[in-house]
Design a protein around this motif. Structure first.
Motif, PDB file in Angstrom:
ATOM      1  N   VAL A 247      15.254 118.497  31.581  1.00  0.00           N
ATOM      2  CA  VAL A 247      15.227 117.649  30.530  1.00  0.00           C
ATOM      3  C   VAL A 247      16.404 117.494  29.843  1.00  0.00           C
ATOM      4  O   VAL A 247      17.289 118.116  29.651  1.00  0.00           O
ATOM      5  CB  VAL A 247      14.266 118.511  29.582  1.00  0.00           C
ATOM      6  N   GLN A 248      16.784 116.234  29.453  1.00  0.00           N
ATOM      7  CA  GLN A 248      17.779 115.791  28.712  1.00  0.00           C
ATOM      8  C   GLN A 248      17.576 114.949  27.458  1.00  0.00           C
ATOM      9  O   GLN A 248      17.202 113.673  27.768  1.00  0.00           O
ATOM     10  CB  GLN A 248      18.902 115.026  29.711  1.00  0.00           C
ATOM     11  N   LYS A 249      17.177 115.577  26.486  1.00  0.00           N
ATOM     12  CA  LYS A 249      16.447 114.887  25.340  1.00  0.00           C
ATOM     13  C   LYS A 249      17.414 114.797  24.189  1.00  0.00           C
ATOM     14  O   LYS A 249      17.034 113.811  23.178  1.00  0.00           O
ATOM     15  CB  LYS A 249      15.000 115.439  24.904  1.00  0.00           C
ATOM     16  N   SER A 250      18.457 115.389  24.306  1.00  0.00           N
ATOM     17  CA  SER A 250      19.389 115.579  22.867  1.00  0.00           C
ATOM     18  C   SER A 250      19.862 114.074  22.861  1.00  0.00           C
ATOM     19  O   SER A 250      20.204 113.320  23.680  1.00  0.00           O
ATOM     20  CB  SER A 250      20.475 116.554  23.174  1.00  0.00           C
ATOM     21  N   PRO A 251      20.066 113.452  21.562  1.00  0.00           N
ATOM     22  CA  PRO A 251      20.749 112.312  21.416  1.00  0.00           C
ATOM     23  C   PRO A 251      21.984 112.227  22.254  1.00  0.00           C
ATOM     24  O   PRO A 251      22.757 113.110  21.997  1.00  0.00           O
ATOM     25  CB  PRO A 251      20.692 112.047  19.844  1.00  0.00           C
ATOM     26  N   ALA A 252      22.367 110.977  22.459  1.00  0.00           N
ATOM     27  CA  ALA A 252      23.771 111.043  23.017  1.00  0.00           C
ATOM     28  C   ALA A 252      24.834 111.298  22.188  1.00  0.00           C
ATOM     29  O   ALA A 252      26.106 111.747  22.728  1.00  0.00           O
ATOM     30  CB  ALA A 252      24.125 109.422  23.534  1.00  0.00           C
ATOM     31  N   SER A 253      24.561 111.146  20.793  1.00  0.00           N
ATOM     32  CA  SER A 253      25.807 111.613  19.875  1.00  0.00           C
ATOM     33  C   SER A 253      25.686 112.791  19.886  1.00  0.00           C
ATOM     34  O   SER A 253      27.149 113.494  19.684  1.00  0.00           O
ATOM     35  CB  SER A 253      25.533 111.043  18.499  1.00  0.00           C
ATOM     36  N   GLU A 254      24.837 113.849  20.179  1.00  0.00           N
ATOM     37  CA  GLU A 254      24.887 115.084  19.952  1.00  0.00           C
ATOM     38  C   GLU A 254      25.798 115.640  21.455  1.00  0.00           C
ATOM     39  O   GLU A 254      26.288 116.538  21.260  1.00  0.00           O
ATOM     40  CB  GLU A 254      23.711 115.746  19.706  1.00  0.00           C
ATOM     41  N   MET A 255      25.046 115.060  22.462  1.00  0.00           N
ATOM     42  CA  MET A 255      25.673 115.471  23.834  1.00  0.00           C
ATOM     43  C   MET A 255      27.214 115.099  23.725  1.00  0.00           C
ATOM     44  O   MET A 255      28.099 115.917  24.027  1.00  0.00           O
ATOM     45  CB  MET A 255      25.226 114.717  24.877  1.00  0.00           C
ATOM     46  N   ALA A 256      27.852 114.116  23.137  1.00  0.00           N
ATOM     47  CA  ALA A 256      28.938 113.562  23.063  1.00  0.00           C
ATOM     48  C   ALA A 256      29.961 114.548  22.099  1.00  0.00           C
ATOM     49  O   ALA A 256      31.152 115.064  22.549  1.00  0.00           O
ATOM     50  CB  ALA A 256      29.309 112.065  22.462  1.00  0.00           C
ATOM     51  N   GLN A 257      29.230 115.176  21.043  1.00  0.00           N
ATOM     52  CA  GLN A 257      30.060 116.252  20.380  1.00  0.00           C
ATOM     53  C   GLN A 257      30.065 117.671  21.039  1.00  0.00           C
ATOM     54  O   GLN A 257      30.977 117.980  20.895  1.00  0.00           O
ATOM     55  CB  GLN A 257      29.131 116.264  19.034  1.00  0.00           C
ATOM     56  N   ALA A 258      28.986 117.700  21.764  1.00  0.00           N
ATOM     57  CA  ALA A 258      28.942 119.120  22.368  1.00  0.00           C
ATOM     58  C   ALA A 258      30.010 119.103  23.360  1.00  0.00           C
ATOM     59  O   ALA A 258      30.682 120.418  23.760  1.00  0.00           O
ATOM     60  CB  ALA A 258      27.444 119.412  22.878  1.00  0.00           C
ATOM     61  N   PHE A 259      30.121 118.125  24.113  1.00  0.00           N
ATOM     62  CA  PHE A 259      31.079 118.317  25.323  1.00  0.00           C
ATOM     63  C   PHE A 259      32.180 117.353  25.077  1.00  0.00           C
ATOM     64  O   PHE A 259      32.934 117.056  26.063  1.00  0.00           O
ATOM     65  CB  PHE A 259      30.335 117.305  26.546  1.00  0.00           C
ATOM     66  N   ARG A 260      32.693 116.766  23.960  1.00  0.00           N
ATOM     67  CA  ARG A 260      33.782 116.356  23.643  1.00  0.00           C
ATOM     68  C   ARG A 260      34.246 114.823  24.230  1.00  0.00           C
ATOM     69  O   ARG A 260      35.284 114.872  24.753  1.00  0.00           O
ATOM     70  CB  ARG A 260      34.787 117.510  23.701  1.00  0.00           C
ATOM     71  N   THR A 261      33.279 114.301  24.642  1.00  0.00           N
ATOM     72  CA  THR A 261      33.556 112.814  25.283  1.00  0.00           C
ATOM     73  C   THR A 261      34.213 112.274  24.264  1.00  0.00           C
ATOM     74  O   THR A 261      33.874 112.193  23.078  1.00  0.00           O
ATOM     75  CB  THR A 261      32.182 112.432  26.004  1.00  0.00           C
ATOM     76  N   SER A 262      34.911 111.181  24.628  1.00  0.00           N
ATOM     77  CA  SER A 262      35.478 109.937  23.895  1.00  0.00           C
ATOM     78  C   SER A 262      35.332 108.736  24.170  1.00  0.00           C
ATOM     79  O   SER A 262      35.900 107.720  23.297  1.00  0.00           O
ATOM     80  CB  SER A 262      37.299 110.308  24.120  1.00  0.00           C
ATOM     81  N   ASN A 263      34.654 108.315  25.062  1.00  0.00           N
ATOM     82  CA  ASN A 263      34.463 107.028  25.573  1.00  0.00           C
ATOM     83  C   ASN A 263      33.111 106.571  24.817  1.00  0.00           C
ATOM     84  O   ASN A 263      32.673 107.363  24.029  1.00  0.00           O
ATOM     85  CB  ASN A 263      34.207 106.505  27.092  1.00  0.00           C
ATOM     86  N   PRO A 264      33.043 105.041  24.480  1.00  0.00           N
ATOM     87  CA  PRO A 264      31.857 104.698  23.861  1.00  0.00           C
ATOM     88  C   PRO A 264      30.591 104.963  24.446  1.00  0.00           C
ATOM     89  O   PRO A 264      30.565 105.290  25.570  1.00  0.00           O
ATOM     90  CB  PRO A 264      31.898 102.942  24.099  1.00  0.00           C
ATOM     91  N   LEU A 265      29.683 105.479  23.611  1.00  0.00           N
ATOM     92  CA  LEU A 265      28.357 105.916  24.036  1.00  0.00           C
ATOM     93  C   LEU A 265      27.692 105.047  24.983  1.00  0.00           C
ATOM     94  O   LEU A 265      27.341 103.877  24.718  1.00  0.00           O
ATOM     95  CB  LEU A 265      27.438 106.639  22.920  1.00  0.00           C
ATOM     96  N   PRO A 266      27.244 105.566  25.984  1.00  0.00           N
ATOM     97  CA  PRO A 266      26.215 104.866  27.038  1.00  0.00           C
ATOM     98  C   PRO A 266      24.750 104.918  26.316  1.00  0.00           C
ATOM     99  O   PRO A 266      24.515 105.470  25.681  1.00  0.00           O
ATOM    100  CB  PRO A 266      26.359 105.429  28.316  1.00  0.00           C
TER     101      PRO A 266
END
Length: 221
Positions: free
Chosen positions: A6-25
């Protein structure tokens, strides 16, 4: 093994949790992610070291493969042999990734069509990350590039052992940077996650159909 998750978390939450910096896919919520699908994966840029979240296809196709069909056999890599297996050793050295997840599934029962799925997650339902590998592959027929990934598995912890003998390698947040750094010796990270932080529950047999994908998949029976 790990064949659905399951990968249901919004992309914004995943980006914050894993500290990604690129534009969200454009990441769609998946309650029954299956091999062959495009799923969000976190990687480190080889030149800038910045973290990015990108959509990769589940089922690693080694750079030397003649066609992409091998990806159906490489959805998982065993922790015990990942450093030496021809399909994975190059990626293990240079192209490690993290696969964000909210839960994953395992089955009990032996008869085809009668297996009972169970959802497995953290007790507090927090987002977590599987240890994975990714690879670039150029289709010799079309000359188009395909980016794929696999999830590494290890022996099951006490919570999961009554469902299956293996489980995905789940990384602690304070090991994310170490795991993604290409020069790190990460073999010690390939171990079962603490059982007391996890739980499982029976869910609908609808999970058995890979074409089905909705929030009801996680409902307890």
């Amino acid at each position: 093994m790990c064949g659905r998750f399951v990968q249901k978390s919004p992309a914004s939450e995943m980006a914050q949790a894993f500290r990604t910096s690129n534009p969200l896919p454009n990441v769609r919520a998946r309650f029954n992610a299956a091999p062959g699908q495009e799923i969000a994966v976190v990687r480190q840029h080889p030149e800038t070291a910045e973290l990015s979240m990108d959509l990769l296809t589940w089922g690693l196709v080694p750079y030397w493969a003649k066609d992409r069909k091998i990806g159906w056999k490489t959805i998982n890599a065993r922790a015990e042999t990942v450093a030496t297996a021809p399909a994975f050793r190059s990626a293990f050295e240079k192209r490690r990734c993290i696969v964000p997840a909210d839960a994953f599934y395992e089955w009990t029962g032996t008869k085809v069509g009668s297996k009972q799925p169970h959802a497995i997650a953290m007790k507090d339902r927090r987002l977590f990350g599987f240890a994975g590998l990714w690879e670039n592959w150029k289709d010799p027929a079309t000359e188009q590039w395909l980016r794929t990934f696999t999830i590494i598995t290890t022996r099951a912890n006490e919570t999961i052992a009554n469902l299956h003998e293996r489980m995905p390698v789940i990384l602690k947040p304070d090991t994310y940077e170490e795991w993604l750094a290409p020069d790190s010796d990460v073999r010690e990270l390939l171990r079962p996650y603490p059982a007391d932080e996890m739980e499982h529950w029976m869910v609908s047999p609808r999970v058995n159909g890979s074409a089905l994908d909705d929030a009801e998949m996680l409902n307890s029976l």
